[in-house]
Design a protein around this motif. Structure first.
Motif, short mmCIF file in Angstrom:
data_model
loop_
_atom_site.label_atom_id
_atom_site.label_comp_id
_atom_site.label_asym_id
_atom_site.label_seq_id
_atom_site.Cartn_x
_atom_site.Cartn_y
_atom_site.Cartn_z
N UNK A 116 13.52 -1.97 2.37
CA UNK A 116 13.57 -1.24 3.46
C UNK A 116 12.92 -1.86 4.66
N UNK A 117 12.68 -1.36 5.85
CA UNK A 117 12.14 -2.02 7.02
C UNK A 117 10.65 -2.75 6.87
N UNK A 118 9.99 -2.02 5.95
CA UNK A 118 8.64 -2.46 5.77
C UNK A 118 8.51 -3.20 4.42
N UNK A 119 9.67 -3.66 3.74
CA UNK A 119 9.54 -4.59 2.81
C UNK A 119 9.70 -3.95 1.29
N UNK A 120 9.65 -2.56 1.12
CA UNK A 120 9.57 -2.09 0.07
C UNK A 120 10.70 -2.25 -0.70
N UNK A 121 10.86 -2.61 -2.19
CA UNK A 121 12.00 -2.84 -2.66
C UNK A 121 12.72 -1.68 -3.44
#
Length: 139
Positions: A116-121
């Motif tokens: 996601x845009x915050x790097x959550x996979x």
């Protein structure tokens, strides 16, 4: 009440993250949404709570990991292979990154990973349990 899961994620931009998750097929539950948090619903039992960094810090003093790290990979099932592909396409078109890991196609199971845009996979996956091979598998 059924057993449920609420995945809590710190996000830098709440509105952008809400739009991103909506593009993947999540819906917003306004009952649990305000200017500091948003509840995005995947199913009757799976919800993602998007929390501004300030809100996140009211729950823990632990550092928010940088977007380039992986703490967990959250796997969610899709109806079919096309839905897995569509989720990755939507991720790339709405501020996320598609295929952060190689595509895995085992025949009976297919998955693609996105951030996601915050790097959550996230792992979008489809599986046909009736096609799972039985017996020992070759190396």
């Amino acid at each position: 009440m059924p057993k449920m899961i609420f995945v809590n994620l710190p996000v830098a931009n709440l509105k952008k993250s809400m739009a991103f998750y909506a593009s993947l097929g999540f819906t917003n539950n306004p009952m649990f949404t305000d200017d500091t948090a948003a509840c995005m619903v995947w199913s009757e039992t799976i919800n993602v709570m998007l929390l501004t960094h300030a809100k996140w810090r009211t729950f823990t003093t632990r550092a928010i990991p940088p977007a380039t790290s992986s703490e967990v990979m959250l796997a969610i099932s899709c109806e079919n292979r096309a839905a897995v592909d569509a989720m990755n396409t939507a991720a790339a078109a709405h501020g996320g990154v598609a295929d952060i890991n190689p595509i895995q196609d085992l025949g009976f199971m297919y998955n693609r990973n996105l951030a996601d845009p915050d790097g959550h996979v996230w792992e979008a996956m489809w599986m046909d349990p009736s096609a799972i091979p039985s017996g020992p598998q070759p190396d």
